[in-house]
Structure formats: C-alpha cells, structure tokens
Scaffold this active site. Structure first.
Site, PDB file in Angstrom:
ATOM      1  N   ASP A  13     -11.996 -10.673 -26.121  1.00 16.31           N
ATOM      2  CA  ASP A  13     -10.539 -10.529 -25.989  1.00 16.31           C
ATOM      3  C   ASP A  13     -10.047  -9.145 -26.415  1.00 16.31           C
ATOM      4  OD1 ASP A  13     -10.528 -13.307 -25.364  1.00 16.31           O
ATOM      5  OD2 ASP A  13     -10.544 -13.734 -27.513  1.00 16.31           O
ATOM      6  N   GLU A  14     -10.868  -8.124 -26.230  1.00 19.60           N
ATOM      7  CA  GLU A  14     -10.478  -6.778 -26.679  1.00 19.60           C
ATOM      8  C   GLU A  14      -9.604  -6.059 -25.665  1.00 19.60           C
ATOM      9  OE1 GLU A  14     -13.640  -7.712 -26.242  1.00 19.60           O
ATOM     10  OE2 GLU A  14     -14.701  -7.673 -28.157  1.00 19.60           O
ATOM     11  N   GLY A  15      -9.421  -6.662 -24.498  1.00 20.41           N
ATOM     12  CA  GLY A  15      -8.631  -5.998 -23.459  1.00 20.41           C
ATOM     13  C   GLY A  15      -9.523  -5.352 -22.406  1.00 20.41           C
ATOM     14  N   GLY A  17     -10.247  -6.445 -19.460  1.00 20.20           N
ATOM     15  CA  GLY A  17      -9.731  -6.609 -18.096  1.00 20.20           C
ATOM     16  C   GLY A  17      -9.027  -5.354 -17.613  1.00 20.20           C
ATOM     17  N   GLY A  40     -12.189 -14.545 -20.188  1.00 18.59           N
ATOM     18  CA  GLY A  40     -10.797 -14.552 -19.738  1.00 18.59           C
ATOM     19  C   GLY A  40     -10.340 -13.120 -19.602  1.00 18.59           C
ATOM     20  N   HIS A  41     -10.256 -12.633 -18.383  1.00 21.92           N
ATOM     21  CA  HIS A  41      -9.868 -11.242 -18.173  1.00 21.92           C
ATOM     22  C   HIS A  41      -8.517 -11.200 -17.466  1.00 21.92           C
ATOM     23  CE1 HIS A  41     -14.332  -9.822 -18.438  1.00 21.92           C
ATOM     24  NE2 HIS A  41     -13.849 -10.280 -19.569  1.00 21.92           N
ATOM     25  N   THR A 129     -15.674 -22.975 -25.584  1.00 20.29           N
ATOM     26  CA  THR A 129     -14.648 -23.132 -24.545  1.00 20.29           C
ATOM     27  C   THR A 129     -14.815 -24.465 -23.811  1.00 20.29           C
ATOM     28  OG1 THR A 129     -16.039 -21.976 -22.952  1.00 20.29           O
ATOM     29  CG2 THR A 129     -14.459 -20.640 -24.177  1.00 20.29           C
ATOM     30  N   ARG A 143     -36.342 -24.036 -18.305  1.00 18.48           N
ATOM     31  CA  ARG A 143     -36.953 -24.069 -16.963  1.00 18.48           C
ATOM     32  C   ARG A 143     -36.665 -25.365 -16.213  1.00 18.48           C
ATOM     33  NH1 ARG A 143     -42.344 -21.939 -19.740  1.00 18.48           N
ATOM     34  NH2 ARG A 143     -41.568 -23.510 -21.161  1.00 18.48           N
ATOM     35  N   GLY A 301      -6.055 -21.124 -24.177  1.00 15.60           N
ATOM     36  CA  GLY A 301      -4.702 -21.105 -24.730  1.00 15.60           C
ATOM     37  C   GLY A 301      -4.679 -21.196 -26.247  1.00 15.60           C
ATOM     38  N   LYS A 330      -4.577  -1.718 -27.759  1.00 15.91           N
ATOM     39  CA  LYS A 330      -3.500  -2.396 -28.494  1.00 15.91           C
ATOM     40  C   LYS A 330      -3.096  -1.703 -29.790  1.00 15.91           C
ATOM     41  CE  LYS A 330      -3.185  -6.947 -27.424  1.00 15.91           C
ATOM     42  NZ  LYS A 330      -3.485  -8.378 -27.305  1.00 15.91           N
ATOM     43  N   ASP A 332      -0.502  -0.149 -30.204  1.00 12.61           N
ATOM     44  CA  ASP A 332       0.946  -0.351 -30.364  1.00 12.61           C
ATOM     45  C   ASP A 332       1.268  -1.585 -31.205  1.00 12.61           C
ATOM     46  OD1 ASP A 332      -0.238  -1.381 -27.840  1.00 12.61           O
ATOM     47  OD2 ASP A 332       1.673  -2.455 -27.711  1.00 12.61           O
TER      48      ASP A 332
HETATM   49  P1  IMP Z   1     -18.945 -20.783 -25.388  1.00  6.60           P
HETATM   50  O1  IMP Z   1     -19.216 -19.424 -24.827  1.00  6.60           O
HETATM   51  O2  IMP Z   1     -17.942 -21.571 -24.592  1.00  6.60           O
HETATM   52  O3  IMP Z   1     -20.190 -21.551 -25.680  1.00  6.60           O
HETATM   53  O4  IMP Z   1     -18.239 -20.574 -26.823  1.00  6.60           O
HETATM   54  C1  IMP Z   1     -18.951 -20.030 -27.936  1.00  6.60           C
HETATM   55  C2  IMP Z   1     -18.043 -19.111 -28.763  1.00  6.60           C
HETATM   56  O5  IMP Z   1     -17.710 -17.969 -28.003  1.00  6.60           O
HETATM   57  C3  IMP Z   1     -16.704 -19.745 -29.181  1.00  6.60           C
HETATM   58  O6  IMP Z   1     -16.350 -19.233 -30.452  1.00  6.60           O
HETATM   59  C4  IMP Z   1     -15.736 -19.223 -28.134  1.00  6.60           C
HETATM   60  O7  IMP Z   1     -14.412 -19.197 -28.618  1.00  6.60           O
HETATM   61  C5  IMP Z   1     -16.292 -17.824 -27.935  1.00  6.60           C
HETATM   62  N1  IMP Z   1     -15.968 -17.262 -26.627  1.00  6.60           N
HETATM   63  C6  IMP Z   1     -16.552 -17.542 -25.441  1.00  6.60           C
HETATM   64  N2  IMP Z   1     -16.011 -16.797 -24.463  1.00  6.60           N
HETATM   65  C7  IMP Z   1     -15.084 -16.018 -25.045  1.00  6.60           C
HETATM   66  C8  IMP Z   1     -14.207 -14.993 -24.551  1.00  6.60           C
HETATM   67  O8  IMP Z   1     -14.203 -14.630 -23.369  1.00  6.60           O
HETATM   68  N3  IMP Z   1     -13.389 -14.416 -25.473  1.00  6.60           N
HETATM   69  C9  IMP Z   1     -13.423 -14.758 -26.792  1.00  6.60           C
HETATM   70  N4  IMP Z   1     -14.218 -15.686 -27.295  1.00  6.60           N
HETATM   71  C10 IMP Z   1     -15.052 -16.312 -26.423  1.00  6.60           C
END
Ligand code: IMP
Length: 429
Positions: A13-15, A17, A40-41, A129, A143, A301, A330, A332
């Site tokens: 989630d560092e930005g 995208g 999530g981008h 997730t 495998r 969310g 970010k 700002d």
């Molecule tokens: P998983 O990848 O769904 O197995 O989740 C494992 C860990 O990675 C959890 O703490 C999620 O919140 C985190 N995680 C997975 N994908 C992302 C992402 O795109 N951004 C931030 N955290 C993520």
C-alpha cells in the site's frame, strides 16, 4: 537502457499504482510477477479512478501487459476485473493482455481454506485477504496445482485432480466441511476456460523477444518487501517472494533482465492485517496519519495501522531487494505536524540493534529508538519541484536517504500522476 522493477519497500500500500502508471506510459510492456488478486492498485487518470487487483497497471493505458508464471490466478476474479475495466472503457484483449500458461489457479476451495483457517486462528490469525493466495501457493510448491494450461485439457485431469482433491478433502474434513464436489468443480472450470484461454500464452517467449528487440519492460511488484515469505515479518507475511529478485523468476527471464529497482516507500509507515509493527502509533498521531492519508485497504476496505517511518526496516528492505532508488510517496500527509519522528534503531532487552531480528518474539519485543525533527506547516501537496518543498521537508527527505543508505529517485506529492518530483529517471539508467 534499464528495465525497471517497481516493488513495495514496506508492508504494501505504498502507492505503487500511481508510480507504475507514471512509468507505464514510457514502457513497452508491464509485467506482474508474483501475488494474485490480493494486491490493490489504485490509478487516478484525470477524472477516472481505476482499482486493479490482478491485472498489470499498464492495461489501463493500453500498454501490452503480462501476468507472469509467479502469479496465482483466480479465473473468476480475472473475468470480473476484465469486465469491470471494459465497463470503464478500457480495452482488454488477448493483444493487450497475456497470461502465462504456467500460472497456478486459485480455486474455490482455496478461498474456503483461507477463510476457515483465519476464522479458526483467533488472536493468532494472519489477517489475510481471504482470497486463497496462501493455499494456492501451497498447492503449487506441493506439485498439486491445476494451471492455466490445464484448462484446455479438463477431461484429462484424472489423477492430477484426484490428488489435489484428496489433499483438500482431508483438510476440509478437519474443519467439518464436506469433500470437494469434483463434478461441480470441473463444470465450473469448463465454464470459465473459454474466457481465460484466449489470453494464455508462453509469455517467456514474448518477453525474450521484447528483450532482444530492446523493448522497455516494467516489472510491477505487489505487496511489499516486509510481507516477503523469506525476508518479511514471518509468519505475518504473504505466501510469495515480493523482493525484486522475483521479477526474473516470476516472469521467465534471467536475473540480468532487471536493471533499476525502484522501491516505493511512504513518508511514514502503514500495515494492514496482523503482525509486528515497531513504529505503530496507536494514538492521535496514528489517527491523523490514517485520516489524512485515507488509509483504508483497496481490496478489503480494512483500516490500516499507521506509524512513523522506520528507517531500520527501510534500509533492510533496500538491501535484501537491491533497491537502486526510492520513490517516496504521500509526503503531504505529514504537512502541518510540529514534529516528525524517524526510527533509527531498536532496543531489545537492553541491547541496541541496527537491524530487525528474524525471530517473531524478538520482532514483537523490540522498542523503536526515534530521532525527531521539526515538521513543516506549509503544504507539500501537488509540488512538482524541490523549489516548491518547504526546507524542513527537504531536510526530512535527505535524512531518510542518509539513514537508509539509498537515494530518493522521486517524490510523489499527490495521487495525480504529474504531481511528482523526479530526481533520477529509472528508465534513463
Ligand atoms: P494474503 O496475501 O491474502 O495471504 O495475506 C497475507 C498478509 O499480507 C496479510 O497481512 C495481508 O493484509 C497482507 N497483504 C496481502 N496483499 C496485500 C496488499 O496488496 N497490500 C497490503 N497488504 C497485503
């Protein structure tokens, strides 16, 4: 001319995208190489906002895009994401999107298992997730996976499907769940195969050809280095290698394919899900960062945990990933604070550490040691040159560079792609 890998240098989630979108305009190809639709981008293009989880960000601008073999692919999610984008006017065709025929599939029972395990884990849950990412990777290395190429041979799966289902039936029985309905699974796969197969290709060939023709390739990482299965805060990590080294193996290229590694880092730190977070501010500062930074997960969310920048972890991320330059995003969000703090070391049971220990108990026990600096009252939002930044913000950035022993290549000052201060062009190297 370098190919560029963009990776998250913190907990995701560092930005990424915005930065990938910004670079994608000048790339000839954009490649996803690990993870799945857990990413999530968010891309803001003019008035339009695009939210991608699985598709490479280049797709929005029509840059040929590739999903590499290192990705785990949920075919039903693929369909819904493609259809949503088409609804927003984005053309997604087998000419603009190619999927490695060796990608393992995420199946409905992977999602079930992810959720069943999380629900049964109580306080020890990972906070995944719940999209089946971990269970799908387990079947890949075990495998047992069904892969994209198998969708063309569903009537011949026989023993392969038996082995996979037997494994999951045993796991499901442990949770009191009924066995996998194999006939229903094959029927669902037959139903979706016609959508997926036109995109399937031996993408390593396209990539090798692109490379031999001097095309610019942009590798788009998902999650972040601190969620890497080897180098992250294990076991509170995702199930793939998120470091830049994976760009090669996860797309079918050699290690020299990646030139510049751009690590994306927020000017502070966030984490979603469980696990240690030394600089977390479970107080008014954390609330302020979360509110100003709109820190809610794109995929789930969920509210993100927020805290100060951790220079120890960032230095470690830069080292294990071979980061050439940092894109600091970010900044700002820190505007208007009287003071800003940076973690410069840890105290563990009375001893000072300049790195993050590997053991989970030690990771949870470290106490951050901070250096504080005066903040700035002026706004940095929308700045496009150093001259537009307050002197204290520049000092903050320079201090980060010193502490992490890695230069800042660009600074992002708003979600808009042009609100960017470029110090060093990754593609120009
Ligand atoms: P998983 O990848 O769904 O197995 O989740 C494992 C860990 O990675 C959890 O703490 C999620 O919140 C985190 N995680 C997975 N994908 C992302 C992402 O795109 N951004 C931030 N955290 C993520």
């Amino acid at each position: 001319m370098a190919n560029v890998a963009v990776i998250g240098a913190q907990w995701g989630d560092e930005g990424k995208g915005k930065i990938v979108d910004w670079l994608a305009e000048r790339a000839d190809m954009v490649v996803r190489f690990q993870g799945g639709h857990n990413a999530g981008h968010t891309l803001v293009v003019g008035e339009n906002v695009y939210k991608l989880s699985l598709l490479p960000s280049g797709i929005v601008r029509g840059t040929p895009s590739v999903i590499g073999n290192g990705v785990v692919l949920d075919p039903w999610h693929l369909k819904s994401e493609v259809e949503k984008l088409r609804g927003q006017g984005v053309d997604v065709t087998p000419a603009t999107l190619k999927i490695a025929d060796t990608c393992p599939l995420i199946l409905p029972f992977h999602r079930d298992l992810d959720a069943l395990r999380e629900d049964a884990s109580g306080a020890g849950k990972i906070g995944t997730t719940r999209r089946g990412i971990g269970p799908a990777y387990e079947d890949k290395v075990g495998r047992r996976a069904i892969r994209v190429c198998d969708l063309a041979h569903l009537d011949d799966l026989g023993p392969q499907l038996d082995r996979l289902c037997a494994h999951h039936d045993a796991l499901r029985a442990g949770f009191g769940e009924p066995p996998v309905d194999r006939a229903a699974l094959v029927a669902e796969l037959k139903d979706i195969a016609g959508f997926v197969l036109p995109f399937a290709a031996p993408v390593w060939r396209d990539l090798a050809e692109a490379r031999s023709r001097g095309r610019r390739i942009l590798f788009e990482g998902a999650q972040g280095v601190l969620l890497d299965i080897d180098h992250g805060t294990y076991p509170f990590v995702t199930s793939s290698n998120t470091v830049a080294g994976t760009a090669a193996a996860g797309s079918g290229m050699g290690p020299s394919a990646v030139g510049f590694v751009l690590g994306i880092a927020k000017a502070y730190t966030t984490r979603v899900g469980s696990g240690p977070f030394p600089t977390e501010q479970d107080n008014a500062i954390g609330e302020r960062l979360g509110t100003r930074g709109h820190e809610f997960g794109t995929v789930t969310g969920r509210k993100r945990r927020c805290g100060w920048l951790d220079a120890v972890l960032l230095r470690q991320s830069a080292a294990v990933s071979g980061i050439t330059g940092i894109a600091l995003t970010k900044i700002d969000v820190l505007d208007g604070l009287d003071e800003v703090a940076i973690c410069t070391g840890y105290r563990l049971r009375g001893e000072m550490l300049d790195y993050y220990p590997a053991n989970a108990a030690d990771q949870a026990a470290v106490e951050p040691v901070y250096e504080t600096m005066p903040g700035w009252q002026e706004t940095t939002a929308g700045a496009r040159s150093w001259a537009e930044l307050p002197a204290q913000a520049i000092k903050y950035i320079r201090r980060i560079e010193e502490l992490i022993q890695c230069p800042v290549a660009l600074v992002s000052t708003s979600p808009q792609r042009d609100d960017t201060i470029l110090v060093r062009d990754p593609f120009a190297d």
